[in-house]
Each structure stands twice: as C-alpha cells, then as structure tokens.
Design a protein around this motif. Structure first.
Motif, PDB file in Angstrom:
ATOM      1  N   HIS A  12       0.814  -1.284  -0.046  1.00  0.00           N
ATOM      2  CA  HIS A  12      -0.052   0.155  -0.033  1.00  0.00           C
ATOM      3  C   HIS A  12       0.755   1.308  -0.086  1.00  0.00           C
ATOM      4  O   HIS A  12       0.375   2.207  -0.947  1.00  0.00           O
ATOM      5  CB  HIS A  12      -1.105  -0.050   1.118  1.00  0.00           C
ATOM      6  N   THR A  13       1.991   1.266   0.754  1.00  0.00           N
ATOM      7  CA  THR A  13       2.777   2.334   0.824  1.00  0.00           C
ATOM      8  C   THR A  13       3.578   2.437  -0.545  1.00  0.00           C
ATOM      9  O   THR A  13       3.472   3.849  -1.155  1.00  0.00           O
ATOM     10  CB  THR A  13       3.839   2.185   1.809  1.00  0.00           C
ATOM     11  N   VAL A  17       3.081   6.074  -3.031  1.00  0.00           N
ATOM     12  CA  VAL A  17       4.243   6.796  -3.254  1.00  0.00           C
ATOM     13  C   VAL A  17       4.051   6.876  -4.890  1.00  0.00           C
ATOM     14  O   VAL A  17       4.272   7.720  -5.439  1.00  0.00           O
ATOM     15  CB  VAL A  17       5.417   6.097  -2.754  1.00  0.00           C
ATOM     16  N   VAL A  18       3.910   5.738  -5.488  1.00  0.00           N
ATOM     17  CA  VAL A  18       4.029   5.645  -6.973  1.00  0.00           C
ATOM     18  C   VAL A  18       2.859   6.737  -7.540  1.00  0.00           C
ATOM     19  O   VAL A  18       3.004   7.293  -8.619  1.00  0.00           O
ATOM     20  CB  VAL A  18       3.925   4.237  -7.636  1.00  0.00           C
ATOM     21  N   MET A  19       1.790   6.581  -6.936  1.00  0.00           N
ATOM     22  CA  MET A  19       0.728   7.260  -7.392  1.00  0.00           C
ATOM     23  C   MET A  19       1.003   9.015  -7.245  1.00  0.00           C
ATOM     24  O   MET A  19       0.326   9.833  -7.962  1.00  0.00           O
ATOM     25  CB  MET A  19      -0.864   6.952  -6.800  1.00  0.00           C
ATOM     26  N   LEU A  20       1.319   9.308  -6.049  1.00  0.00           N
ATOM     27  CA  LEU A  20       1.305  10.614  -5.827  1.00  0.00           C
ATOM     28  C   LEU A  20       2.726  11.281  -6.237  1.00  0.00           C
ATOM     29  O   LEU A  20       2.762  12.374  -6.314  1.00  0.00           O
ATOM     30  CB  LEU A  20       1.431  10.859  -4.184  1.00  0.00           C
ATOM     31  N   VAL A  24       3.512  15.415  -7.013  1.00  0.00           N
ATOM     32  CA  VAL A  24       4.300  16.010  -5.953  1.00  0.00           C
ATOM     33  C   VAL A  24       5.647  16.762  -6.910  1.00  0.00           C
ATOM     34  O   VAL A  24       5.754  17.798  -6.857  1.00  0.00           O
ATOM     35  CB  VAL A  24       4.916  15.157  -4.925  1.00  0.00           C
ATOM     36  N   VAL A  25       6.139  15.817  -7.862  1.00  0.00           N
ATOM     37  CA  VAL A  25       7.350  16.568  -8.571  1.00  0.00           C
ATOM     38  C   VAL A  25       6.724  17.709  -9.441  1.00  0.00           C
ATOM     39  O   VAL A  25       7.302  18.776  -9.517  1.00  0.00           O
ATOM     40  CB  VAL A  25       7.663  15.395  -9.559  1.00  0.00           C
ATOM     41  N   VAL A  26       5.380  17.361 -10.191  1.00  0.00           N
ATOM     42  CA  VAL A  26       4.891  18.579 -11.096  1.00  0.00           C
ATOM     43  C   VAL A  26       4.754  19.858 -10.122  1.00  0.00           C
ATOM     44  O   VAL A  26       5.058  21.064 -10.630  1.00  0.00           O
ATOM     45  CB  VAL A  26       3.419  18.043 -11.696  1.00  0.00           C
ATOM     46  N   CYS A  27       4.107  19.811  -8.958  1.00  0.00           N
ATOM     47  CA  CYS A  27       3.958  21.004  -8.074  1.00  0.00           C
ATOM     48  C   CYS A  27       5.352  21.454  -7.817  1.00  0.00           C
ATOM     49  O   CYS A  27       5.363  22.811  -7.601  1.00  0.00           O
ATOM     50  CB  CYS A  27       3.001  20.502  -6.903  1.00  0.00           C
TER      51      CYS A  27
END
Length: 268
Positions: A12-13, A17-20, A24-27
C-alpha cells in the motif's frame, strides 16, 4: 478486527508513493524560478504562476473544459437515468443488447472515436464547433453516468415506491419525491465520474477541437509541442489546487463517499 500484514502495508505504501510522486514532482517544478524544468530547484518563486496571466488562452481553455464537462455530464445523465431505470426494472427483448450498446464506447479506443467523429461531423458541417464537441463528449461519458445510476437503480428498495403508489402518488410525483431521491447518490456519482472523464479527455478531443473550442488538455498538449518551460507545470499545479479545494468542500458539505462510491450517509 482483521488488520493488514507487513507485506500489505508495504504494498500500500509503494502504491501510494507511485501514485502521488508525479503530482508532487509537478507541483515542485511549478515553483522553480528558473526558465527551464529544474528539480531540485535553487529557490521557490511564483514566477510561472504569474506568467499564466500572459497566456489568456489557458484561462479560456480552462473555462471551455469546465463548461463542456459540466454540460456533457448533465446531458448524459438526462439519458442515463431513464435508460438505467428501464434496464434495471423491465425484462424485454434486446435488453442485454441495448445495455451492451450503451456501454460500447468504453471498449472503443478514443483515437478511433476521434477520427470517426471528425469524419462524421465534417460531413454534416459541424466540424470544429462546440456542438460537435459536446455530442462527442456525451457519447464518451454516457457509460460512466449509466453504470453508477444503474447500480443505484438495481439496488433500490422498491417497497417504498409501492407504498407511495398505494397512497395515490402519480407517476411524476413518484419519480420526483421517491425514486429520484433513492437513486440520487448513484446519479451524483455518475455525474462526477462523467465530468472527470470529459475534463481530462485529450486523445479524442485533440481531433475535434478548433481555435475557440480548445479544452485545457488540448491547449497544454499544443503548448508543450513548441515550448519546454515550467509554465505547463504551473497550470497543472493550479488545476490540482482547484480540484483539491473542490474535493475538500464537497467532502465537507456532502461527503466524498456519497459522490464517488454512491454510499448513503443518514447522519448527514
């Protein structure tokens, strides 16, 4: 209560992480003061957010996407609600064929739909118009509205309707006061998923959009063909911020479980 084991928690972790991580990088890149895509950045700046004001076509494309998504989802629901009630309640010849036909846009690649719609709309003279774009989006988002409305209609307790009929309720009163409130979570969920699908569609829309009817994904796609700078990341970060704000308000006043999963919450 059964709890998740270590392997499940690790999975799940990693999944979260893969989904978010891309978001996060784009922001983070959106706040760079550099004139190119830079991460890690030397400092944080709002330079590229201010630059959006110099490109009004992005703002116009955002409003086109917003209006197109809201309108196409609403029109899709106007057809999905009676279709779902008919499929859920009646046994008639061709019922399964009709249901498969309604859901068939899910199985056709959007690039094929885009080419087919472009050819058809051009032949009848509405190529590049907002009306053509609206019709295409209604066809594409209709299965999403139908599936969730159909699930709500199938699981509805019809004894309440029978009680209303026994008390003298007419057809319109029965639908307005009993049936629609009972399937409302599914209807709202269908509208929300249809809106997201319409707002996010690029593969089909890029064939149909013309200057003046470009949606935000199409405008961003065309921009990055000729430019490599953080402007697109700042536009993406702005859309993410608007989406998160809308979701927070929606959860606060209505409940995300009711919108996205169609769950009823008698406590609200």
């Amino acid at each position: 209560m059964r709890t998740n084991g270590p392997l499940a928690l690790i999975f799940h972790t990693i999944f979260v992480v893969v989904m978010l991580a891309p978001i996060v990088v784009v922001c983070l890149v959106a706040f760079t003061p550099e004139g190119y895509l830079s991460l890690p950045t030397t400092s944080f700046s709002l330079r590229w957010f201010r630059t959006i004001a110099n490109y009004p076509e992005f703002v116009h494309a955002f409003w086109v996407s917003l209006g197109l998504g809201a309108l196409s989802s609403l029109v899709a629901l106007l057809f999905a609600v009676p279709a779902a009630l008919a499929i859920a309640r009646y046994q008639f010849r061709g019922r399964d064929v009709l249901a498969a036909l309604f859901l068939s846009p899910l199985m056709i690649p959007h690039v094929v739909l885009g080419i087919a719609f472009l050819r058809f709309f051009t032949s009848i003279g509405i190529g590049g118009s907002f009306a053509g774009l609206l019709v295409a989006h209604v066809v594409v988002v209709f299965p999403f509205a139908l599936r969730l409305t159909l699930a709500a209609a199938t699981g509805m307790d019809r004894s309440v309707e029978m009680a209303a009929v026994s008390l003298g309720a007419g057809d319109w009163t029965l639908f307005r006061r009993v049936t629609l409130p009972l399937i409302l979570p599914g209807v709202i969920s269908g509208w929300a998923l249809a809106f997201i699908q319409s707002f996010d569609d690029l593969t089909m829309t890029v064939f149909l959009a013309a200057p003046g009817t470009e949606t935000l994904p199409v405008r961003m796609f065309l921009y990055i063909q000729d430019n490599i700078d953080p402007l697109v990341t700042s536009v993406s970060a702005s859309v993410i911020a608007i989406t998160m704000t809308a979701l927070i308000l929606l959860d606060r006043f209505y409940g995300l479980d009711r919108v996205l999963a169609g769950k009823s919450d008698p406590g609200r």
